[in-house]
Design a protein around this motif. Structure first.
Motif, PDB file in Angstrom:
ATOM      1  N   LEU A 144       0.732  -1.306   0.040  1.00 56.83           N
ATOM      2  CA  LEU A 144       0.019   0.052   0.042  1.00 56.83           C
ATOM      3  C   LEU A 144       1.008   1.299   0.146  1.00 56.83           C
ATOM      4  O   LEU A 144       0.532   2.211  -0.518  1.00 56.83           O
ATOM      5  N   LEU A 145       1.964   1.085   0.635  1.00 56.81           N
ATOM      6  CA  LEU A 145       2.917   2.467   0.689  1.00 56.81           C
ATOM      7  C   LEU A 145       3.705   2.457  -0.659  1.00 56.81           C
ATOM      8  O   LEU A 145       3.607   3.758  -1.225  1.00 56.81           O
ATOM      9  N   THR A 146       3.864   1.721  -1.543  1.00 56.38           N
ATOM     10  CA  THR A 146       4.612   1.891  -2.574  1.00 56.38           C
ATOM     11  C   THR A 146       3.842   1.778  -3.830  1.00 56.38           C
ATOM     12  O   THR A 146       4.222   2.145  -5.055  1.00 56.38           O
ATOM     13  N   SER A 147       2.566   1.396  -3.847  1.00 53.90           N
ATOM     14  CA  SER A 147       1.697   1.492  -5.076  1.00 53.90           C
ATOM     15  C   SER A 147       0.295   1.396  -4.420  1.00 53.90           C
ATOM     16  O   SER A 147      -0.046   1.495  -3.373  1.00 53.90           O
ATOM     17  N   ALA A 148      -0.592   1.700  -5.429  1.00 51.16           N
ATOM     18  CA  ALA A 148      -1.973   1.969  -5.525  1.00 51.16           C
ATOM     19  C   ALA A 148      -2.797   0.751  -5.980  1.00 51.16           C
ATOM     20  O   ALA A 148      -3.274   0.718  -6.925  1.00 51.16           O
ATOM     21  N   PRO A 149      -2.837  -0.348  -5.323  1.00 51.18           N
ATOM     22  CA  PRO A 149      -3.451  -1.685  -5.704  1.00 51.18           C
ATOM     23  C   PRO A 149      -5.046  -1.396  -6.042  1.00 51.18           C
ATOM     24  O   PRO A 149      -5.386  -0.607  -5.321  1.00 51.18           O
ATOM     25  N   ALA A 150      -5.494  -2.010  -7.119  1.00 51.45           N
ATOM     26  CA  ALA A 150      -6.620  -1.767  -7.494  1.00 51.45           C
ATOM     27  C   ALA A 150      -7.497  -2.445  -6.642  1.00 51.45           C
ATOM     28  O   ALA A 150      -8.861  -2.482  -6.785  1.00 51.45           O
ATOM     29  N   GLN A 151      -7.409  -3.625  -6.006  1.00 55.82           N
ATOM     30  CA  GLN A 151      -8.228  -4.457  -5.240  1.00 55.82           C
ATOM     31  C   GLN A 151      -7.292  -4.903  -4.129  1.00 55.82           C
ATOM     32  O   GLN A 151      -6.119  -5.039  -3.771  1.00 55.82           O
ATOM     33  N   GLY A 152      -8.149  -5.498  -3.111  1.00 51.61           N
ATOM     34  CA  GLY A 152      -7.513  -6.014  -1.873  1.00 51.61           C
ATOM     35  C   GLY A 152      -7.839  -5.011  -0.585  1.00 51.61           C
ATOM     36  O   GLY A 152      -8.258  -4.181  -0.727  1.00 51.61           O
TER      37      GLY A 152
ATOM     38  N   ILE B  75      -3.703   1.029  19.104  1.00 50.60           N
ATOM     39  CA  ILE B  75      -4.268   0.180  18.624  1.00 50.60           C
ATOM     40  C   ILE B  75      -3.523  -1.152  19.166  1.00 50.60           C
ATOM     41  O   ILE B  75      -2.356  -1.270  19.091  1.00 50.60           O
ATOM     42  N   SER B  76      -4.325  -2.200  19.633  1.00 45.69           N
ATOM     43  CA  SER B  76      -3.661  -3.574  19.791  1.00 45.69           C
ATOM     44  C   SER B  76      -2.902  -4.132  18.756  1.00 45.69           C
ATOM     45  O   SER B  76      -3.432  -4.161  17.767  1.00 45.69           O
ATOM     46  N   PRO B  77      -1.869  -4.588  18.787  1.00 45.14           N
ATOM     47  CA  PRO B  77      -1.160  -5.201  17.909  1.00 45.14           C
ATOM     48  C   PRO B  77      -1.746  -6.562  17.535  1.00 45.14           C
ATOM     49  O   PRO B  77      -1.571  -6.809  16.437  1.00 45.14           O
ATOM     50  N   ALA B  78      -2.291  -7.337  18.298  1.00 37.57           N
ATOM     51  CA  ALA B  78      -2.847  -8.385  18.475  1.00 37.57           C
ATOM     52  C   ALA B  78      -4.258  -8.284  17.516  1.00 37.57           C
ATOM     53  O   ALA B  78      -5.303  -7.528  17.798  1.00 37.57           O
ATOM     54  N   GLY B  79      -4.219  -8.726  16.225  1.00 38.29           N
ATOM     55  CA  GLY B  79      -5.475  -8.728  15.492  1.00 38.29           C
ATOM     56  C   GLY B  79      -5.541  -7.741  14.736  1.00 38.29           C
ATOM     57  O   GLY B  79      -6.290  -7.710  13.710  1.00 38.29           O
ATOM     58  N   PHE B  80      -4.485  -6.718  14.605  1.00 42.75           N
ATOM     59  CA  PHE B  80      -4.500  -5.809  13.728  1.00 42.75           C
ATOM     60  C   PHE B  80      -4.410  -6.080  12.276  1.00 42.75           C
ATOM     61  O   PHE B  80      -3.387  -7.168  12.175  1.00 42.75           O
ATOM     62  N   HIS B  81      -5.303  -5.716  11.287  1.00 44.99           N
ATOM     63  CA  HIS B  81      -4.904  -6.059  10.017  1.00 44.99           C
ATOM     64  C   HIS B  81      -5.358  -5.030   9.291  1.00 44.99           C
ATOM     65  O   HIS B  81      -6.069  -4.005   9.707  1.00 44.99           O
ATOM     66  N   PHE B  82      -5.539  -5.324   7.854  1.00 41.58           N
ATOM     67  CA  PHE B  82      -6.385  -4.711   6.805  1.00 41.58           C
ATOM     68  C   PHE B  82      -7.236  -5.274   6.328  1.00 41.58           C
ATOM     69  O   PHE B  82      -7.451  -6.553   6.234  1.00 41.58           O
ATOM     70  N   ALA B  83      -8.744  -4.450   6.082  1.00 40.80           N
ATOM     71  CA  ALA B  83      -9.909  -5.172   5.823  1.00 40.80           C
ATOM     72  C   ALA B  83     -10.273  -4.686   4.554  1.00 40.80           C
ATOM     73  O   ALA B  83      -9.948  -3.461   3.959  1.00 40.80           O
ATOM     74  N   ASP B  84     -11.286  -5.220   3.926  1.00 42.36           N
ATOM     75  CA  ASP B  84     -11.796  -4.568   2.600  1.00 42.36           C
ATOM     76  C   ASP B  84     -12.757  -3.455   2.776  1.00 42.36           C
ATOM     77  O   ASP B  84     -12.565  -2.514   2.025  1.00 42.36           O
ATOM     78  N   VAL B  85     -13.327  -3.253   3.860  1.00 38.70           N
ATOM     79  CA  VAL B  85     -14.350  -2.345   4.294  1.00 38.70           C
ATOM     80  C   VAL B  85     -14.370  -2.213   6.047  1.00 38.70           C
ATOM     81  O   VAL B  85     -13.848  -3.064   6.530  1.00 38.70           O
ATOM     82  N   GLY B  86     -14.865  -1.193   6.535  1.00 31.63           N
ATOM     83  CA  GLY B  86     -15.042  -1.049   8.061  1.00 31.63           C
ATOM     84  C   GLY B  86     -16.304  -0.448   8.212  1.00 31.63           C
ATOM     85  O   GLY B  86     -16.814   0.289   7.376  1.00 31.63           O
ATOM     86  N   ALA B  87     -16.859  -0.566   9.311  1.00 31.13           N
ATOM     87  CA  ALA B  87     -18.198  -0.070   9.740  1.00 31.13           C
ATOM     88  C   ALA B  87     -17.990   1.282   9.951  1.00 31.13           C
ATOM     89  O   ALA B  87     -16.950   1.775  10.319  1.00 31.13           O
TER      90      ALA B  87
END
Length: 148
Positions: free
Chosen positions: A68-76, A99-111
């Motif tokens: 994500l830092l080096t490019s703008a991915p079209a999906q994911g 933010i807790s390091p446990a479980g931190f991730h990238f999601a497709d969408v967020g609430a």
């Protein structure tokens, strides 16, 4: 009939090869990141003036952050998502939370309940009550190694 079988066989082989490659990539450590070395991922939110950081040593999360830092991915997945811990941390200076390091991730969408600028994460706000932070406009600004 024979042509159809050949096409189906070729499709099955291609699918198996792609699945194997994807599984190998997902299970291998992120290139450029030392195993178990913690890193800080810093995000710019909104107009770029608001920043916050998250500590992680997860190779897949770090690889996705690097992408994500080096490019703008079209999906994911691209929306950072993590549980709010109600105490300050040197990893997230200027805020009374991290933010807790446990479980931190990238999601497709967020609430919508967890989307805000970092300054709006404090007791009494909807984000705080929701317990998770997932700013939709966040962009990875930097990734740097930190002491364990």
């Amino acid at each position: 009939m024979r042509t159809r079988r050949l096409v189906l066989a070729a499709a099955a082989v291609t699918t198996a090869a792609l699945t194997t490659a994807a599984t190998a990539a997902a299970s291998s450590p992120a290139q450029g990141f030392r195993a178990q070395q913690p890193y800080l991922i810093t995000f710019e939110v909104g107009d770029g003036k608001d920043r916050y950081s998250v500590r992680t040593s997860d190779p897949q999360t770090l690889a996705r952050a690097q992408e994500l830092l080096t490019s703008a991915p079209a999906q994911g997945p691209a929306v950072p998502h993590g549980k709010i811990i109600a105490e300050p941390s040197p990893d997230n200076p200027g805020y009374d939370w991290h933010i807790s390091p446990a479980g931190f991730h990238f999601a497709d969408v967020g609430a919508i309940s967890c989307d805000a600028v970092p300054q709006m994460v404090f007791p009494g706000t909807e984000v705080w009550q929701f317990g998770y932070y997932c700013p939709w406009s966040a962009k990875v600004a930097e990734i740097e190694p930190v002491s364990p």
